[in-house]
Each structure stands twice: as structure tokens, then as C-alpha cells.
Scaffold this motif. Structure first.
Motif, mmCIF file in Angstrom:
data_model
loop_
_atom_site.group_PDB
_atom_site.id
_atom_site.type_symbol
_atom_site.label_atom_id
_atom_site.label_comp_id
_atom_site.label_asym_id
_atom_site.label_seq_id
_atom_site.Cartn_x
_atom_site.Cartn_y
_atom_site.Cartn_z
ATOM 1 N N THR A 30 0.455 -1.404 0.439
ATOM 2 C CA THR A 30 -0.407 -0.063 0.022
ATOM 3 C C THR A 30 0.800 1.021 0.297
ATOM 4 O O THR A 30 2.322 1.301 0.424
ATOM 5 N N PRO A 31 0.541 2.564 -0.167
ATOM 6 C CA PRO A 31 0.860 3.901 -0.403
ATOM 7 C C PRO A 31 1.932 3.827 1.424
ATOM 8 O O PRO A 31 1.527 3.752 2.165
ATOM 9 N N GLY A 32 3.024 4.209 0.739
ATOM 10 C CA GLY A 32 4.039 4.462 2.030
ATOM 11 C C GLY A 32 4.112 5.861 2.224
ATOM 12 O O GLY A 32 2.849 7.349 1.911
ATOM 13 N N MET A 33 5.106 6.363 3.015
ATOM 14 C CA MET A 33 5.162 7.563 4.315
ATOM 15 C C MET A 33 6.744 8.694 3.466
ATOM 16 O O MET A 33 7.313 6.990 3.233
ATOM 17 N N LEU A 34 6.404 9.869 3.240
ATOM 18 C CA LEU A 34 7.706 10.284 3.472
ATOM 19 C C LEU A 34 7.253 11.356 4.572
ATOM 20 O O LEU A 34 6.308 12.133 4.879
ATOM 21 N N TYR A 35 9.018 11.090 5.825
ATOM 22 C CA TYR A 35 9.030 12.252 6.750
ATOM 23 C C TYR A 35 10.462 13.056 6.676
ATOM 24 O O TYR A 35 10.845 12.848 6.061
ATOM 25 N N CYS A 36 9.650 13.968 7.298
ATOM 26 C CA CYS A 36 10.360 15.355 7.418
ATOM 27 C C CYS A 36 11.024 15.895 8.688
ATOM 28 O O CYS A 36 10.206 15.906 9.111
ATOM 29 N N PHE A 37 12.459 15.589 8.721
ATOM 30 C CA PHE A 37 12.884 15.771 9.761
ATOM 31 C C PHE A 37 13.552 17.937 9.792
ATOM 32 O O PHE A 37 14.586 16.945 9.121
ATOM 33 N N ASP A 38 13.210 18.690 11.188
ATOM 34 C CA ASP A 38 15.333 19.252 11.362
ATOM 35 C C ASP A 38 16.396 18.614 11.486
ATOM 36 O O ASP A 38 16.258 17.441 11.808
ATOM 37 N N ARG A 39 16.893 19.536 10.873
ATOM 38 C CA ARG A 39 18.518 18.549 11.535
ATOM 39 C C ARG A 39 18.807 18.275 13.165
ATOM 40 O O ARG A 39 19.246 17.256 13.441
ATOM 41 N N GLY A 40 17.869 18.660 13.511
ATOM 42 C CA GLY A 40 17.964 18.006 15.335
ATOM 43 C C GLY A 40 17.880 16.831 15.729
ATOM 44 O O GLY A 40 17.151 16.246 16.496
ATOM 45 N N GLY A 41 16.652 16.081 14.580
ATOM 46 C CA GLY A 41 15.738 14.788 14.765
ATOM 47 C C GLY A 41 14.933 14.987 14.859
ATOM 48 O O GLY A 41 13.687 13.839 15.360
ATOM 49 N N LYS A 42 14.061 16.312 15.054
ATOM 50 C CA LYS A 42 12.389 16.245 15.277
ATOM 51 C C LYS A 42 11.750 16.634 13.685
ATOM 52 O O LYS A 42 11.711 17.558 13.075
ATOM 53 N N LYS A 43 10.504 15.899 14.104
ATOM 54 C CA LYS A 43 9.662 15.908 12.549
ATOM 55 C C LYS A 43 8.870 17.100 12.524
ATOM 56 O O LYS A 43 7.930 17.744 13.418
ATOM 57 N N LYS A 44 9.032 17.356 11.595
ATOM 58 C CA LYS A 44 8.249 18.265 10.707
ATOM 59 C C LYS A 44 7.132 17.749 10.188
ATOM 60 O O LYS A 44 5.717 19.116 10.080
ATOM 61 N N TRP A 45 6.953 17.546 9.291
ATOM 62 C CA TRP A 45 6.116 16.755 8.956
ATOM 63 C C TRP A 45 6.074 15.726 8.011
ATOM 64 O O TRP A 45 6.914 14.935 8.014
ATOM 65 N N SER A 46 4.388 15.118 7.814
ATOM 66 C CA SER A 46 4.570 13.736 6.793
ATOM 67 C C SER A 46 3.441 13.660 5.593
ATOM 68 O O SER A 46 2.718 14.324 5.833
ATOM 69 N N VAL A 47 3.756 13.200 4.974
ATOM 70 C CA VAL A 47 3.138 12.937 3.317
ATOM 71 C C VAL A 47 2.916 11.158 3.114
ATOM 72 O O VAL A 47 3.673 11.140 3.517
ATOM 73 N N ARG A 48 1.599 11.084 2.339
ATOM 74 C CA ARG A 48 2.064 9.492 1.732
ATOM 75 C C ARG A 48 2.262 9.587 0.694
ATOM 76 O O ARG A 48 2.205 10.846 -0.201
ATOM 77 N N THR A 49 3.174 8.788 -0.356
ATOM 78 C CA THR A 49 4.042 9.038 -0.949
ATOM 79 C C THR A 49 2.850 7.397 -2.255
ATOM 80 O O THR A 49 1.972 6.982 -2.078
ATOM 81 N N GLY A 50 3.688 7.351 -2.899
ATOM 82 C CA GLY A 50 3.509 5.677 -3.847
ATOM 83 C C GLY A 50 3.560 4.697 -3.250
ATOM 84 O O GLY A 50 4.491 4.884 -1.772
ATOM 85 N N ASP A 51 3.750 3.644 -3.485
ATOM 86 C CA ASP A 51 4.397 2.271 -3.625
ATOM 87 C C ASP A 51 5.451 2.462 -3.168
ATOM 88 O O ASP A 51 5.783 2.244 -4.328
ATOM 89 N N ILE A 52 5.411 2.167 -1.861
ATOM 90 C CA ILE A 52 7.749 1.513 -1.291
ATOM 91 C C ILE A 52 8.169 2.834 -2.014
ATOM 92 O O ILE A 52 9.726 2.654 -3.177
ATOM 93 N N PRO A 53 8.418 3.699 -1.510
ATOM 94 C CA PRO A 53 9.095 4.914 -1.746
ATOM 95 C C PRO A 53 10.642 5.409 -1.744
ATOM 96 O O PRO A 53 10.394 4.610 0.068
ATOM 97 N N ALA A 54 11.562 5.257 -2.809
ATOM 98 C CA ALA A 54 12.698 4.830 -1.783
ATOM 99 C C ALA A 54 13.878 6.280 -2.418
ATOM 100 O O ALA A 54 15.097 5.967 -1.601
ATOM 101 N N HIS A 55 14.079 6.662 -3.563
ATOM 102 C CA HIS A 55 15.310 7.293 -4.135
ATOM 103 C C HIS A 55 14.754 8.667 -4.297
ATOM 104 O O HIS A 55 13.404 9.042 -5.715
ATOM 105 N N PHE A 56 15.417 9.391 -3.965
ATOM 106 C CA PHE A 56 15.543 10.967 -4.388
ATOM 107 C C PHE A 56 16.583 11.906 -4.955
ATOM 108 O O PHE A 56 17.960 11.425 -5.501
ATOM 109 N N ALA A 57 16.216 12.406 -5.827
ATOM 110 C CA ALA A 57 17.199 13.338 -7.092
ATOM 111 C C ALA A 57 16.453 15.041 -6.554
ATOM 112 O O ALA A 57 15.471 15.609 -6.721
ATOM 113 N N LEU A 58 17.588 15.843 -6.166
ATOM 114 C CA LEU A 58 17.198 16.878 -5.979
ATOM 115 C C LEU A 58 17.721 17.534 -6.839
ATOM 116 O O LEU A 58 18.377 17.503 -7.802
#
Length: 385
Positions: A353-381
């Protein structure tokens, strides 16, 4: 049982048996507004490639826009409505080079090439059982298992690295390496390739490959092999040109580990007792996520570590500091914003089922999360024009 728990290669075989479909399911795009980053001047955002389960033709592409704070799901389908079967079967790597975005689609035996700013399809590169991609000069270099998806201790087809002209999108040369080569890194005129032997090791760790192939870039020939460990996977070159290589282990008594290769000595000089599934190098910090499964204990060990590549020490084994790690099921990919230090972590969830993407600040505290597609894996900036 999850995809990773069964091991990547076993699942590849199972997926291949069900890859024939009479109809192709199409997936619509959607958007959600998230928090806008404080710094948006240098980078426009990032793409996230969702692998999708094998045989389902569900690899999709998402995009997070830093300027607007908008996360858009499955943009490839919307931007390229006339492409049959959309991205294809199992997205295995994603890179931006120059003005192009390259998505390695493993089981579909191709690399989808898009305009980096718009994700509009430019063309495709056909490479069998392709795995990972890196670039140097006017060429792309792609690892390929070469043969079919097949768990077989007597597998006979060695893998290769394909040399691709990025202007014509044509393969111009191939260099044979070991069995089932995975990630690669290019340093000082050399290509370092992690040979896994993953199709051959099931049932006996003695059948795994355990070397890094060293290819001379100019002659495009394999010069030598560096002995490391069984079932190699990740390769990163640090700021000093030295290599960090991971092994998957055998999922039994042989654990996953991280190895340091001194580029001058061309040999392993340090081993870190830390498992590695995915990793991202930011400055001298190597961010490591791992889900280390054991068929002995039938349990997972999950790690969120930072390794100082200069001192070769583990700084922390959990960079998430607010307890959010308890929400995450299967950490599967990681990226760090080069300016803000925000940490983006992909969670594969249950793999179906769809995965999740989490964003943390540099101190490791959660800022937000969002649903993704199935098996989110690879980033390109993506940098701004």
C-alpha cells in the motif's frame, strides 16, 4: 511477510512470475500543501521515485516543491499521458545530470529519460535488468545484472557496466564485472562497482560475490577487484575520494556491515559494525537507515545512524530524537537538504500500500509527513535554473 524481510532477490523472482498483466492500471496525480522550507533560493525541490511491487507496473514519480511547499504525487502520469504503462515495473534508481532526469526501471529493462525541470519524457535507454546509474563527462554508466531474474546458485551470466552517450541515449560500450553488480561510484578516473552475487547466494552464503570491481575509465576495462565481504550493495565516495561500501550479509549468521576502502591502498582498512539498507552522504556525514532482518531470530533491527566519514566513527545510532521512529515501519530511503539540514525519510510501510515520507529538522524532530506511492525509495534533488 514484507518485501525486505524475504530479501530483495527472492522477491524479484516471485514478482517476475506474476509480471504478465492483461490490463495496466493507471494512477491519477494529486497534490497536498505542506510546510514551506526556510531556504528556497538554490534548490527548486526534489523528485521521489516509488519502486512499486514487482509485476504490478506501479512505479511512480512524486515531486516536492520547496517554493510552494506542495507535494505532488504521480506526476509522470499527468505530464506524459500518452506513454503506455507509464513508468514501468520497479523503479530502482533516480538521478539528475545536466538538464535530464534519469529513472532506472529495473524489471522493465529500461531507463526513462526526462526533462529535469518538467519531467516530460525525452526517451529511453534499453538495458537488461538495469540497476544503478552514475555520470562522468558526457557519459552515463549503468550497472546491469545482464541475465534474467532468476534465483540460481549456478547462474552463469556475469553482469556488466554499460557506457551510455547522454546526448544520443545510446549504449556505446560494455565492461564485464562480477555477478549481479549493484551500486557504483566514480573517483579519479576509476569506476568502483559493488558485485553482489545476489541471485546465487540464496541458500548458501559461499555463493555470494564479495568484491568491488575497479574499472579504468579511459580504457573502460576492469583492472582489478578488491575483496570486501559477501553480497555487496551500496557504494559512496566521500570528500577525500575514499569509498564506503555496504554488504547485505546473508540474512542469517552473516550480518550487514559498512566497510571503508582506502583509495590509495585500494583495500579495506576499516569495518563498522552497523547494518546498511540505504544511505546518503551530506558533507562528512553519512546518514544510514537499515532494516536488518534475521532468519535466525525472525526479527528486525532498525537503525537510523550517522557516520562521520572523516573520523570513521558512528556518531549516533538514532538521528530521530522525538520518538517518531516508533511510527515508521520500514525506513527505505533517506536524503538530507544541503542547506537547511532537513532530513527526508521514506517509509515503505507494508510494501503493498502507499508509503510515507517524513521530514525532520537537523535535530531529528518531525516537521511533517505525507503519503507517497508504493515503496518510496529514491530521491533526486533539483537545483533551480
Amino acid at each position: 511477510m514484507s518485501r525486505l524481510l524475504l530479501g530483495l532477490h527472492c522477491l524479484l523472482l516471485l514478482g517476475a512470475l506474476s509480471s504478465c498483466r492483461e490490463e495496466v492500471e493507471l494512477f491519477s496525480s494529486d497534490e497536498i500543501d505542506l510546510e514551506k522550507p526556510e531556504e528556497t533560493t538554490a534548490y527548486r525541490g526534489f523528485y521521489l521515485l516509488n519502486e512499486g511491487n514487482m509485476g504490478s507496473n506501479k512505479s511512480t514519480l512524486d515531486f516536492y516543491d520547496f517554493d510552494s511547499g506542495t507535494y505532488s504525487r504521480n506526476i509522470y502520469a499527468e505530464v506524459n499521458p500518452d506513454v503506455p504503462k507509464e513508468l514501468g515495473d520497479v523503479g530502482n534508481d533516480l538521478q539528475i545530470y545536466g538538464s535530464k532526469l534519469y529513472a532506472v526501471i529495473n524489471v522493465s529493462n529500461k531507463i526513462e529519460v526526462m526533462d529535469a525541470q518538467t519531467a516530460t519524457r525525452i526517451g529511453q535507454i534499453e538495458i537488461p535488468n538495469c540497476r544503478y546509474i552514475q555520470f562522468e563527462g558526457k557519459y552515463a554508466y549503468v550497472t546491469s545484472y545482464a541475465g534474467p531474474v532468476e534465483i540460481n546458485p549456478d547462474y552463469t551470466q556475469r553482469g556488466f557496466v554499460a557506457k551510455v552517450d547522454t546526448a544520443t541515449l545510446q549504449v556505446v560500450d560494455e565492461c564485464l564485472v562480477g555477478f549481479q553488480p549493484d551500486e557504483l561510484a566514480i573517483v579519479d578516473g576509476k569506476i568502483y562497482v559493488a558485485n553482489s552475487g545476489g541471485y546465487m547466494g540464496a541458500g548458501s552464503s559461499d555463493n555470494y560475490e564479495r568484491t568491488v570491481s575497479v574499472i579504468d575509465l579511459e580504457s573502460f576495462t576492469e583492472e582489478k577487484r578488491i575483496d570486501v565481504a559477501a553480497n555487496l550493495h551500496r557504494v559512496r565516495a566521500d570528500q577525500r575520494g575514499d569509498l564506503w561500501v555496504s554488504s547485505r550479509g546473508d540474512y542469517k549468521e552473516l550480518p550487514s556491515r559498512l566497510f571503508f576502502i582506502d583509495s590509495e591502498k585500494q583495500a579495506v582498512t576499516d569495518t563498522l559494525d552497523i547494518p546498511v539498507s540505504s544511505c546518503y552522504l551530506s558533507g562528512d556525514s553519512l546518514y544510514v537507515c537499515s532494516v536488518s532482518w534475521s532468519y535466525i531470530t525472525y526479527s528486525n533491527e532498525i537503525t537510523y545512524a550517522i557516520v562521520n566519514t572523516k573520523t570513521r566513527e558512528v556518531v549516533t545510532r538514532n538521528f530521530i530524537t522525538d520518538g517518531t521512529d516508533e511510527e515508521i515501519e520500514i525506513p527505505y530511503g533517506v536524503m538530507v537538504h544541503p542547506v537547511s539540514g532537513d532530513i527526508f525519510l521514506a517509509d515503505a510501510g507494508n510494501y503493498v500500500t502507499p508509503g510515507m515520507l517524513y521530514c525532520f529538522d537537523r535535530g531529528g524532530k518531525k516537521k511533517w509527513s505525507v503519503r507517497t506511492g508504493d515503496i518510496p525509495a529514491h530521491f533526486a534533488l533539483l537545483k533551480k535554473d
